[in-house]
Design a protein around this motif. Structure first.
Motif: not given
Length: 355
Positions: A181-187, A262-264, A238-243, A201-206
């Motif tokens: 749960n503490g791991v963060h990824c970029l897709f 959205p931009f990280a 990831h939804v941002v990558l699809g967009q 490259l994106a994740n929930d932050s944008g």
């Protein structure tokens, strides 16, 4: 595609052809008079003599001139065609991530492992084995985060031993599965365009990165990003990558001039001020580095503005290509000046059609 006469740039194009310069993909095709064939700038075939070639801004114009498309580089295909073997294996990985394909499995299917390795390396920048491992571990991370039992996750993703699973997980993500749960990824996703492939490259932050895969400095920037954020980078959806894929596709199809991605949060305060100023340049227009410097209230920081412009790494969507020299020259662009010229002409065409 630019309609500017290509004869003025014939020497430039011939040099790009000799280098097999991928930044000229989508800028021109070359017809070879001695064979009657036309090719991409990056065609692997033996290069013709200067006096035997003719350049065209599009494949259709080469066809109208009587040339036929090369069977090796397939210049009629928009963007870069995914090799059939790469697409077949990628689909098998996506459909059965729990069962890693080993060399003996490939041989049973009549696939030479070295061929799979070479084609994956050329297309994705990683071997088939590395791609499989990244997708399996990305899927395992998602499963653990959803509360799935560690042993079940280990077995479901093809790991026979707990120690092997923990070691592979820690090597990629920097921690053990119990702390997932503490791991963060970029897709990561490759997006094909008429001018070549783009890496996103994106994740929930944008969106963190969206730039040409062959641009100079991209690999170094990704290493810096990984070091600073401690994020693991894995291929995946990831939804941002699809967009991003959808909006980039619409842009090149002439259906979109502005983006809503959205931009990280990235960069220093100064860099963000420069990038915000870039977003204010309307499509079809340009600004000089000096004008950007004055706009952000730092008129003497022209060189710093140029550096921040080059450090953008979210090209097209944050339009660093719309910044030019005070004398009107195109100046530098990480994706190559040929692409920069094409993008500016494309946007002028979009604006004129909308008027």
């Amino acid at each position: 595609m630019s309609t500017q006469p290509v004869d003025r740039r014939a020497d430039e194009f011939f040099r790009a052809l000799q280098r097999r310069d991928s930044s000229y993909e989508g800028i021109f095709v070359v017809g070879v008079r001695t064979t009657g064939i036309f090719c991409r700038p990056t065609c692997p075939a033996r290069k013709p003599l200067r006096g035997n070639v003719e350049f065209f801004p599009s494949a259709h114009e080469a066809l109208y001139a009587g040339f036929r498309p090369c069977l090796r580089c397939k210049p009629m295909n928009v963007g870069r065609e995914v090799p059939a073997l790469v697409e077949k294996l990628r689909r098998m990985v996506e459909e059965g991530q729990s069962d890693p394909l080993r060399e003996r499995d490939l041989l049973r299917m009549g696939i030479e492992p070295s061929t799979a390795r070479r084609q994956f390396q050329k297309y994705f920048g990683m071997s088939f084995h590395a791609y499989q491992r990244a997708r399996r571990m990305g899927s395992a991370l998602a499963a653990v985060r959803k509360g799935r039992n560690l042993l079940d996750t280990q077995l479901a993703h093809g790991f026979e031993s707990s120690s092997g699973f923990r070691e592979a997980f820690a090597k990629l993500f920097g921690t053990v599965p119990s702390k997932a749960n503490g791991v963060h990824c970029l897709f990561a996703r490759w997006i094909e365009t008429p001018l070549g492939a783009i890496l996103a490259l994106a994740n929930d932050s944008g969106l963190y990165v969206l730039d040409w895969v062959d641009r100079r400095g991209l690999e170094r920037e990704i290493l810096r990003l990984r070091h600073k954020t401690k994020f693991a980078i894995v291929p995946g959806d990831h939804v941002v990558l699809g967009q991003a894929a959808q909006e980039i596709g619409e842009y090149f199809a002439g259906e979109r001039a502005a983006f809503t991605l959205p931009f990280a949060p990235r960069g220093t305060d100064f860099q963000r001020r420069v990038w915000d100023a870039l977003l204010e340049i309307p499509p079809g227009e340009t600004r000089s580095y000096a004008e950007i410097a004055r706009q952000i209230g730092a008129p003497k920081a022209v060189r710093a503005v140029a550096r921040a412009n080059g450090d953008n790494f979210r090209g097209i969507v944050i339009p660093c290509h719309r910044v030019i020299g005070s004398d009107g020259s195109l100046t530098g662009y990480g994706g190559g000046l040929a692409r920069k010229k094409w993008l500016l002409e494309h946007e002028r065409s979009l604006v004129s059609r909308a008027a």
